[in-house]
Design an enzyme around this catalytic site. Structure first.
Site, short mmCIF file in Angstrom:
data_model
loop_
_atom_site.label_atom_id
_atom_site.label_comp_id
_atom_site.label_asym_id
_atom_site.label_seq_id
_atom_site.Cartn_x
_atom_site.Cartn_y
_atom_site.Cartn_z
N MET A 3 0.51 -1.08 -0.18
CA MET A 3 0.28 0.07 0.51
C MET A 3 0.84 1.69 -0.05
SD MET A 3 -3.35 -0.84 2.21
CE MET A 3 -2.80 -0.73 3.17
N GLY A 61 5.29 -10.95 4.27
CA GLY A 61 5.77 -10.33 4.69
C GLY A 61 4.85 -11.27 6.69
N GLN A 62 5.82 -11.55 7.39
CA GLN A 62 5.28 -12.14 8.18
C GLN A 62 4.36 -11.91 9.33
OE1 GLN A 62 4.68 -15.36 9.19
NE2 GLN A 62 4.21 -15.25 11.66
N LYS A 63 5.18 -9.97 9.23
CA LYS A 63 4.14 -8.75 10.13
C LYS A 63 2.52 -9.69 10.02
CE LYS A 63 3.77 -4.90 11.28
NZ LYS A 63 2.81 -4.31 10.57
N ASP A 64 2.00 -9.48 8.43
CA ASP A 64 0.49 -9.71 9.24
C ASP A 64 0.86 -10.81 8.86
OD1 ASP A 64 -0.33 -7.11 8.37
OD2 ASP A 64 1.53 -6.86 6.84
N SER A 90 3.78 1.16 8.16
CA SER A 90 3.87 2.56 8.45
C SER A 90 2.86 3.31 8.92
CB SER A 90 3.00 2.50 6.78
OG SER A 90 3.30 1.65 5.42
N LEU A 121 6.51 3.34 1.80
CA LEU A 121 7.95 2.61 1.63
C LEU A 121 8.76 2.10 2.92
CD1 LEU A 121 8.16 1.69 -2.50
CD2 LEU A 121 6.23 0.58 -0.73
N GLY A 161 10.73 -2.56 5.58
CA GLY A 161 9.88 -4.19 5.89
C GLY A 161 9.34 -4.54 4.21
N HIS A 162 9.18 -3.35 3.73
CA HIS A 162 8.82 -3.56 2.46
C HIS A 162 10.14 -4.07 1.34
CE1 HIS A 162 5.22 -0.84 3.66
NE2 HIS A 162 4.58 -1.57 2.72
P1 AMP Z 1 1.68 -2.97 3.41
O1 AMP Z 1 2.22 -1.67 2.87
O2 AMP Z 1 1.43 -2.32 4.92
O3 AMP Z 1 -0.40 -3.51 2.81
O4 AMP Z 1 2.58 -4.16 3.00
C1 AMP Z 1 2.64 -4.63 2.57
C2 AMP Z 1 3.63 -6.17 2.62
O5 AMP Z 1 4.78 -5.69 3.64
C3 AMP Z 1 2.91 -6.76 3.01
O6 AMP Z 1 3.07 -8.33 2.36
C4 AMP Z 1 3.17 -6.77 5.15
O7 AMP Z 1 3.32 -7.64 5.51
C5 AMP Z 1 4.53 -6.65 4.05
N1 AMP Z 1 5.89 -5.98 5.13
C6 AMP Z 1 5.11 -5.03 6.54
N2 AMP Z 1 5.82 -4.24 7.16
C7 AMP Z 1 6.93 -4.90 7.47
C8 AMP Z 1 7.44 -5.64 8.19
N3 AMP Z 1 7.89 -4.59 9.38
N4 AMP Z 1 8.58 -6.44 8.41
C9 AMP Z 1 8.28 -7.71 6.99
N5 AMP Z 1 7.58 -7.50 6.49
C10 AMP Z 1 6.21 -6.75 6.27
#
Ligand code: AMP
Length: 275
Positions: free
Chosen positions: A21, A138-141, A177, A24, A27-28
């Site tokens: 989303m 990411g394992q975060k989610d 984010s 960045l 993590g991304h």
């Molecule tokens: P988002 O932009 O929040 O939708 O995240 C996009 C991707 O990045 C998703 O697969 C998240 O799980 C991953 N992601 C977000 N934060 C982290 C993080 N701290 N470590 C690893 N992956 C992450």
């Protein structure tokens, strides 16, 4: 994107998709770097998906900076940025949704009704549009990972899901984010989430296999932080997300959701995974 991906497949390129989303952070970037290693062509999607937000204000306040994001992506040698407008993803009279029953109503789903329907639907549309060989998450989610793995299996997508570990800030806070919405005090207080999970891991490693004992130590540590308001602390099976009583025999996910002011954060650890 349809014609581009058709062309890439004709050239037998290995395509990697990293759905994001935007806004960045490191993590991304870990997902993108992995995609760069594994794939001929790396496509990063940036789409703040209205269907996965429960509250209009959360959607509107979500950080957006396409210019900064694209310059980061150029430096990482990403081949394509796919940043569709909302009506390209959801045309007029859009009415078809994908729901992964059961997994979607637990944990995050209980606090955020409809959230995973939005996630599953947009991932299905992205996978159908890009038709990637690999999708990076990411394992975060952790719950999102379980749902997308189930979705790709159930609907017969050829995309293989690659899961990358949680990237953390120096104090242990999982990068997100949403961290930018925290005050400096909240940001340092939020480190308690990771500390509590590490205490849970320590207890498990010292031989405790009772899941409620693990949950209690995690909960107790977070409760000591006055700025933290716990939404849930759960010990569940990593795949089915069903609560477990004992750690032995399954891979356990210890997941927490905690509010700091108006900002709701999540974190997790996995116990008993030999990988
Ligand atoms: P988002 O932009 O929040 O939708 O995240 C996009 C991707 O990045 C998703 O697969 C998240 O799980 C991953 N992601 C977000 N934060 C982290 C993080 N701290 N470590 C690893 N992956 C992450």
């Amino acid at each position: 994107m349809f014609s581009l991906s058709r062309q890439l497949r004709r050239e037998e390129k290995v395509i990697g998709l990293v759905p994001t989303m935007g806004a960045l952070h490191e993590g991304h970037l870990s997902l993108i770097k992995k995609a760069r290693q594994m794939c001929d062509v790396v496509i990063v999607s940036i789409f703040v998906n209205p269907a996965q937000f429960n509250e209009r204000s959360d959607f509107e306040n979500y950080p957006r900076d396409l210019t900064a994001d694209t310059s980061i992506l150029a430096n990482l040698h990403v081949d394509y940025v796919f940043a569709p407008a909302p009506d390209e993803i959801y045309p007029e009279n859009f009415s078809t949704y994908v729901t992964v029953d059961d997994l979607s109503i637990k944990l995050e789903g209980a606090s955020r009704p409809g959230h995973f329907r939005g996630v599953s639907t947009v991932v299905t549309i992205l996978f159908n549009t890009v038709r990637p060989d690999f999708g990076f998450f990411g394992q975060k989610d952790a719950q999102q990972v379980a749902i997308i793995q189930r979705l790709t299996r159930d609907l017969g997508f050829e995309t293989e899901i690659v899961v990358m570990p949680i990237v953390r800030e120096e104090n242990g806070l999982a990068m997100s984010s949403r961290n930018d919405l925290l005050t400096p005090e909240q940001r340092s207080a939020a480190a308690v989430m990771h500390q509590s999970l590490e205490e849970g891991r320590g207890l498990a490693e010292s031989g405790e296999s009772n899941a409620s004992e693990i949950a209690e130590i995690v909960r107790g540590t977070i409760e000591k932080e006055p700025q933290a308001a716990i939404d849930y602390v759960a010990v569940v099976d990593n795949e089915t997300l069903e609560p477990i009583d004992r750690l032995s025999g399954s891979v356990a996910l210890v997941a927490v959701a905690v509010r700091f002011g108006n900002v709701r954060l999540i974190d997790n650890i996995v116990l008993g995974d030999s990988d």
